[in-house]
Design a protein around this motif. Structure first.
Motif, PDB file in Angstrom:
ATOM      1  N   LYS A   1      52.624  38.871  41.488  1.00 32.09           N
ATOM      2  CA  LYS A   1      52.274  38.958  42.910  1.00 32.09           C
ATOM      3  C   LYS A   1      51.824  37.592  43.402  1.00 32.09           C
ATOM      4  CE  LYS A   1      52.530  43.525  42.778  1.00 32.09           C
ATOM      5  NZ  LYS A   1      53.621  44.229  43.349  1.00 32.09           N
ATOM      6  N   ILE A   2      51.920  37.399  44.693  1.00 36.14           N
ATOM      7  CA  ILE A   2      51.369  36.206  45.331  1.00 36.14           C
ATOM      8  C   ILE A   2      49.973  36.565  45.812  1.00 36.14           C
ATOM      9  CG2 ILE A   2      51.605  34.556  47.216  1.00 36.14           C
ATOM     10  CD1 ILE A   2      54.675  35.241  47.116  1.00 36.14           C
ATOM     11  N   ALA A   3      48.992  35.775  45.399  1.00 38.45           N
ATOM     12  CA  ALA A   3      47.617  36.016  45.820  1.00 38.45           C
ATOM     13  C   ALA A   3      47.460  35.476  47.242  1.00 38.45           C
ATOM     14  CB  ALA A   3      46.638  35.333  44.868  1.00 38.45           C
ATOM     15  N   ASP A   4      47.339  36.367  48.214  1.00 38.08           N
ATOM     16  CA  ASP A   4      47.218  35.958  49.618  1.00 38.08           C
ATOM     17  C   ASP A   4      45.771  35.880  50.082  1.00 38.08           C
ATOM     18  OD1 ASP A   4      49.962  35.685  50.118  1.00 38.08           O
ATOM     19  OD2 ASP A   4      50.167  37.845  50.426  1.00 38.08           O
ATOM     20  N   ASP A   5      44.906  36.662  49.475  1.00 32.88           N
ATOM     21  CA  ASP A   5      43.506  36.722  49.861  1.00 32.88           C
ATOM     22  C   ASP A   5      42.782  35.438  49.422  1.00 32.88           C
ATOM     23  OD1 ASP A   5      41.052  38.410  50.630  1.00 32.88           O
ATOM     24  OD2 ASP A   5      40.591  37.766  48.569  1.00 32.88           O
ATOM     25  N   LEU A   6      42.001  34.847  50.308  1.00 27.45           N
ATOM     26  CA  LEU A   6      41.303  33.593  50.020  1.00 27.45           C
ATOM     27  C   LEU A   6      40.413  33.725  48.793  1.00 27.45           C
ATOM     28  CD1 LEU A   6      40.526  30.676  50.673  1.00 27.45           C
ATOM     29  CD2 LEU A   6      38.800  31.580  52.257  1.00 27.45           C
ATOM     30  N   ASN A   7      39.664  34.813  48.694  1.00 28.47           N
ATOM     31  CA  ASN A   7      38.774  34.982  47.538  1.00 28.47           C
ATOM     32  C   ASN A   7      39.556  35.080  46.236  1.00 28.47           C
ATOM     33  OD1 ASN A   7      36.355  34.832  48.959  1.00 28.47           O
ATOM     34  ND2 ASN A   7      36.431  37.004  49.474  1.00 28.47           N
ATOM     35  N   GLU A   8      40.706  35.750  46.276  1.00 30.43           N
ATOM     36  CA  GLU A   8      41.510  35.818  45.061  1.00 30.43           C
ATOM     37  C   GLU A   8      42.132  34.464  44.732  1.00 30.43           C
ATOM     38  OE1 GLU A   8      44.608  38.517  42.586  1.00 30.43           O
ATOM     39  OE2 GLU A   8      44.821  38.561  44.763  1.00 30.43           O
ATOM     40  N   LYS A   9      42.528  33.708  45.737  1.00 32.47           N
ATOM     41  CA  LYS A   9      43.051  32.361  45.483  1.00 32.47           C
ATOM     42  C   LYS A   9      41.987  31.503  44.805  1.00 32.47           C
ATOM     43  CE  LYS A   9      46.514  30.842  48.569  1.00 32.47           C
ATOM     44  NZ  LYS A   9      46.881  30.158  49.818  1.00 32.47           N
ATOM     45  N   LYS A  10      40.772  31.591  45.302  1.00 31.13           N
ATOM     46  CA  LYS A  10      39.669  30.828  44.703  1.00 31.13           C
ATOM     47  C   LYS A  10      39.454  31.257  43.254  1.00 31.13           C
ATOM     48  CE  LYS A  10      36.936  29.959  48.875  1.00 31.13           C
ATOM     49  NZ  LYS A  10      35.637  30.192  49.542  1.00 31.13           N
ATOM     50  N   HIS A  11      39.416  32.555  43.050  1.00 30.76           N
ATOM     51  CA  HIS A  11      39.210  33.088  41.708  1.00 30.76           C
ATOM     52  C   HIS A  11      40.355  32.664  40.780  1.00 30.76           C
ATOM     53  CE1 HIS A  11      38.092  35.846  38.510  1.00 30.76           C
ATOM     54  NE2 HIS A  11      39.324  36.319  38.525  1.00 30.76           N
ATOM     55  N   GLY A  12      41.591  32.819  41.242  1.00 30.53           N
ATOM     56  CA  GLY A  12      42.750  32.474  40.426  1.00 30.53           C
ATOM     57  C   GLY A  12      42.782  31.009  40.045  1.00 30.53           C
ATOM     58  N   LEU A  13      42.477  30.137  40.994  1.00 21.55           N
ATOM     59  CA  LEU A  13      42.468  28.700  40.706  1.00 21.55           C
ATOM     60  C   LEU A  13      41.353  28.365  39.719  1.00 21.55           C
ATOM     61  CD1 LEU A  13      43.872  26.028  41.281  1.00 21.55           C
ATOM     62  CD2 LEU A  13      42.268  25.682  43.173  1.00 21.55           C
ATOM     63  N   LYS A  14      40.208  29.014  39.889  1.00 23.84           N
ATOM     64  CA  LYS A  14      39.095  28.790  38.960  1.00 23.84           C
ATOM     65  C   LYS A  14      39.467  29.254  37.552  1.00 23.84           C
ATOM     66  CE  LYS A  14      34.260  29.885  38.162  1.00 23.84           C
ATOM     67  NZ  LYS A  14      33.103  30.659  38.582  1.00 23.84           N
ATOM     68  N   VAL A  15      40.086  30.417  37.440  1.00 22.40           N
ATOM     69  CA  VAL A  15      40.526  30.929  36.133  1.00 22.40           C
ATOM     70  C   VAL A  15      41.526  29.962  35.509  1.00 22.40           C
ATOM     71  CG1 VAL A  15      41.885  32.757  35.001  1.00 22.40           C
ATOM     72  CG2 VAL A  15      40.069  33.363  36.615  1.00 22.40           C
ATOM     73  N   LEU A  16      42.493  29.533  36.288  1.00 24.42           N
ATOM     74  CA  LEU A  16      43.535  28.620  35.804  1.00 24.42           C
ATOM     75  C   LEU A  16      42.933  27.309  35.309  1.00 24.42           C
ATOM     76  CD1 LEU A  16      46.554  27.885  35.493  1.00 24.42           C
ATOM     77  CD2 LEU A  16      46.524  27.201  37.882  1.00 24.42           C
ATOM     78  N   LEU A  17      42.111  26.677  36.147  1.00 20.51           N
ATOM     79  CA  LEU A  17      41.542  25.385  35.766  1.00 20.51           C
ATOM     80  C   LEU A  17      40.548  25.509  34.616  1.00 20.51           C
ATOM     81  CD1 LEU A  17      41.132  23.679  39.245  1.00 20.51           C
ATOM     82  CD2 LEU A  17      42.806  23.163  37.456  1.00 20.51           C
ATOM     83  N   SER A  18      39.803  26.593  34.579  1.00 25.61           N
ATOM     84  CA  SER A  18      38.848  26.796  33.482  1.00 25.61           C
ATOM     85  C   SER A  18      39.572  26.989  32.156  1.00 25.61           C
ATOM     86  CB  SER A  18      37.953  28.003  33.763  1.00 25.61           C
ATOM     87  OG  SER A  18      37.142  27.749  34.880  1.00 25.61           O
TER      88      SER A  18
END
Length: 161
Positions: free
Chosen positions: A104-121
């Motif tokens: 899925k494409i994460a469209d929600d801002l909070n999910e984008k933030k969470h996803g980027l944090k998970v990815l970078l971490s």
């Protein structure tokens, strides 16, 4: 979804902790997508969100991945831990996971933030400098596409000597 299992039962990774460890140890996986009869395979770096059973990726705002996902969100991915060819044994020491789910494409801002944090971490020892350099404020996320793979099944296989 049809179940997949290795031909040799002794090679199957049944322990969930061992599968999870492989997901944490890896940093990229190959993802297969299909639009009707048109296949597409791509290798991407990822972040593993164990709490939610998801993988996160990032990609460009336009391209094949988004086109394929828009037409068929079912994907199959694989991660491989390659410990090398076993000389004189005609065998290979490895562990691999086959992951099936929906992208899925994460469209929600909070999910984008969470996803980027998970990815970078997952990828960086210290993600703070990367975030500071690239994310000035919430509008910076407009330039980021975050993909989420909702895991439906994980089958593991490994070398058993």
């Amino acid at each position: 979804m049809q179940s997949y299992h290795p031909k040799r039962a002794r090679n199957e990774i049944l322990d969930e902790d061992e599968k999870t460890k492989l997901l944490y140890e890896g940093n990229h996986m190959t993802i297969a997508m299909c639009d009707n009869n048109n296949p597409y395979v791509v290798t991407l770096s990822y972040g593993f969100d164990e709490d939610n059973g998801r993988l996160y990726f990032h990609c460009a705002k336009k391209g094949d991945k988004l086109d394929f996902i828009g037409k068929n969100d079912k994907v199959c991915a694989t991660i491989i831990k390659d410990n090398g060819y076993l000389d004189t044994k005609c065998d290979h020491d490895y562990a691999t996971l086959v992951i099936r789910g929906r992208m899925k494409i994460a469209d929600d801002l909070n999910e984008k933030k969470h996803g980027l944090k998970v990815l970078l971490s997952h990828l960086e020892r210290d993600p703070a400098p990367i975030l500071k350099r690239n994310i000035v404020d919430d509008s910076s996320y407009d330039n980021v596409v975050i993909l989420r793979l909702d895991i439906e099944s994980v089958v593991g296989k490994k070398y058993v000597g």
